[in-house]
Design a protein around this motif. Structure first.
Motif, short mmCIF file in Angstrom:
data_model
loop_
_atom_site.label_atom_id
_atom_site.label_comp_id
_atom_site.label_asym_id
_atom_site.label_seq_id
_atom_site.Cartn_x
_atom_site.Cartn_y
_atom_site.Cartn_z
N LEU A 142 0.84 -1.20 0.00
CA LEU A 142 0.00 0.00 0.00
C LEU A 142 0.87 1.25 0.00
CD1 LEU A 142 -2.61 -1.06 2.72
CD2 LEU A 142 -2.88 -1.17 0.23
N PRO A 143 0.56 2.24 -0.85
CA PRO A 143 1.33 3.48 -0.84
C PRO A 143 0.88 4.37 0.31
CG PRO A 143 -0.38 3.58 -2.52
CD PRO A 143 -0.47 2.21 -1.90
N LEU A 144 1.76 4.62 1.26
CA LEU A 144 1.43 5.45 2.42
C LEU A 144 2.23 6.75 2.35
CD1 LEU A 144 1.38 2.86 5.35
CD2 LEU A 144 -0.52 3.66 3.93
N LEU A 145 1.56 7.84 2.71
CA LEU A 145 2.20 9.14 2.73
C LEU A 145 2.87 9.35 4.09
CD1 LEU A 145 2.61 11.81 1.15
CD2 LEU A 145 0.57 12.67 2.30
N HIS A 146 4.20 9.39 4.08
CA HIS A 146 4.95 9.58 5.33
C HIS A 146 5.24 11.07 5.50
CE1 HIS A 146 7.77 8.92 8.59
NE2 HIS A 146 8.68 9.63 7.94
N VAL A 147 4.86 11.62 6.66
CA VAL A 147 5.05 13.05 6.95
C VAL A 147 6.08 13.17 8.06
CG1 VAL A 147 3.95 15.22 7.59
CG2 VAL A 147 2.64 13.49 6.32
N GLU A 148 7.24 13.72 7.73
CA GLU A 148 8.28 13.90 8.73
C GLU A 148 7.94 15.04 9.68
OE1 GLU A 148 12.01 14.49 6.86
OE2 GLU A 148 12.10 12.47 6.00
#
Length: 505
Positions: free
Chosen positions: A293-299
């Motif tokens: 699954l493509p997950l949006l990682h927010v630093e």
């Protein structure tokens, strides 16, 4: 404005609106062909500009190092091949990609990467083949090529901005989502004409398409409603759109979003999806595949560490040098203020800084001495309505000299002393008054996570012409994504904004 509705739905009766379903649609892929035409021309122009920059740098470096001598065949061969390799490495770094056209910082990063790769490639070739390139030639050629290329790209981008300000070289965008998100997104695009996106229509979920509130919201935003999400293909053809932007994916769901992507396959129509994080952008966002699954990682935003120390050192160094160089101007401005109105040359006011601490901010006085006493009687005339900020275009408290100082932001120069003392930064959010902070909503307090700035995104994006909400959004965007590179870019744009003297009062 025109409106179409998917089969089975009856359009409400709206005076002055016409159902364009009977109109002949434009040729298939008309929007894509129109975009491809100007985009190809612009990309070819970039290749020519990059080659010309590299050739010019090589020619200058060769003449400085060897003169007109032909006794350096290896270096002469390098002079011929380097520009071609330079352009090839720019292409390798996606420097001609359609998604980077006119973006600015990302485009310049690709040029810098090409410079690093070219340097590394020359070093590798020299090591493997024992070829001895003249170091003086390389040390002149590559940095000069980088500088000339950045200047050429900047010139090309300004030309593109000029075209877009006249409505040319634009991408035609069809927005998908709920009416409120579409309205807000279209307003942002209209305010930033240099983004190059022109809204040509909208599609909304079928369950709200006949809702009068949806129609009213899109009508106020001047966005044509072209149907529901199921009619996305016909809406693209009808509007001539070359790009579909899903601005509220939650309104249509992941299954529908996947279906939309399938419908657009083979049409050369770009699909963009807004993550909904309006203030977070740039290097903090990454797509990471997890379990397929493509997950949006927010630093997390960085508010401490080496970058913070570097920013503080840079601020103080620039402030110290500027104070020395501008000291004659300070004397002239101080005399102008004192001789044209009664009162001190400097105006001192308590402002709120990082973490809610207070400090005394310095400015050249641009108002009469009794300005604070007259504020209450003028508050209802604020151009920001009943908002947190008080601004008047024709504020009677401002002196004649003060208007000149404000127009070119000369009244802000004493804040360099605040920067030197460490209570302010060169770039940051607008320094607020304690009364303003007392009226902040919870999320607005994030502005206080960093030092306030002498300039900021608010300064280069409209200055006093901005509404309160726009000012907050820009400040939060800076807080969430700040970097030293972004600071340098804002300082450069500040000089241009101040020179024009627009948006200040």
């Amino acid at each position: 404005m025109t409106t179409t509705f998917s089969e089975g739905l009856q359009p409400p009766v709206i005076a002055g609106w016409t159902d364009p379903s009977a109109l002949e649609p434009p040729p298939e892929d008309a929007g894509v062909l129109r975009r491809s035409r100007w985009l190809r021309q612009y990309q070819r122009g970039l290749v020519v500009a990059d080659l010309a920059s590299a050739w010019a740098a090589i020619a200058v470096a060769y003449l400085l190092r060897f003169g007109l001598s032909a006794s350096a065949p290896l270096n002469a061969l390098a002079a011929v091949l380097l520009p071609l390799g330079w352009v090839g490495l720019i292409g390798f770094n996606h420097g001609y990609g359609a998604r980077l056209v006119g973006v600015g910082a990302a485009e310049f990063q690709r040029i810098f990467r090409a410079f690093l790769h070219t340097t590394a490639l020359i070093a590798f070739i020299s090591f493997v083949t024992d070829a001895e390139f003249a170091r003086g030639f390389i040390l002149i050629a590559l940095p000069l090529a980088l500088c000339l290329n950045l200047a050429a790209r900047y010139t090309a981008r300004k030309w593109l901005h000029h075209q877009r300000a006249r409505g040319r070289a634009m991408k035609s965008v069809l927005l998908v989502g709920d009416a409120e998100a579409i309205s807000k997104f279209s307003m942002v695009l209209r305010r930033d004409e240099y983004a190059g996106l022109r809204v040509v229509g909208a599609c909304v979920p079928s369950e709200v398409i006949a809702d009068m509130r949806t129609i009213d919201t899109l009508g106020e935003a001047d966005v044509p409603l072209l149907g529901d999400v199921d009619s996305i293909v016909s809406a693209v053809r009808l509007s001539g759109a070359d790009t579909v932007a899903v601005v509220s994916s939650g309104a249509i769901g992941p299954e529908k979003l996947r279906w939309v992507s399938w419908q657009l396959e083979g049409s050369s129509t770009d699909l963009m999806v807004s993550p909904g994080l309006t203030e977070v952008a740039g290097p903090r966002l990454h797509i990471m595949p997890v379990a397929g699954l493509p997950l949006l990682h927010v630093e997390e935003p960085k508010f401490s560490g080496f970058r913070r120390v570097l920013k503080g050192a840079f601020d103080r160094l620039v402030a110290a040098v500027a104070l020395v160089l501008l000291s004659p101007l300070f004397v002239v401005l101080a005399l102008a203020v004192r001789l044209t109105s009664s009162g001190p040359a400097l105006f001192r006011q308590v402002r709120v800084g990082r973490a809610g601490s207070t400090f005394v901010m310095l400015k050249f006085r641009s108002m009469y001495a009794d300005a604070e006493e007259r504020l209450a009687s003028l508050r209802e005339q604020s151009d920001h309505g009943d908002g947190v900020l008080f601004k008047m275009r024709q504020d009677p408290r401002v002196t004649r000299v003060g208007r000149f100082l404000r127009k070119y932001s000369l009244d802000e120069l004493p804040q360099l002393i605040n920067v030197l003392l460490g209570t302010m930064s060169l770039v940051g959010p607008r320094p607020p008054l304690p009364l303003e902070v007392a009226r902040y909503e919870d999320h607005v307090h994030r502005r206080l996570l960093v030092k306030p700035g002498l300039t900021g995104l608010w300064q280069v994006s409209g200055r006093s012409d901005l509404s309160w909400d726009e000012s907050v959004q820009l400040d939060l965007r800076y807080v969430e994504n700040w970097s030293l590179g972004e600071d340098l870019f804002i300082l450069w744009k500040t000089a241009r904004a101040v020179a024009r003297g627009s948006g200040a009062y």
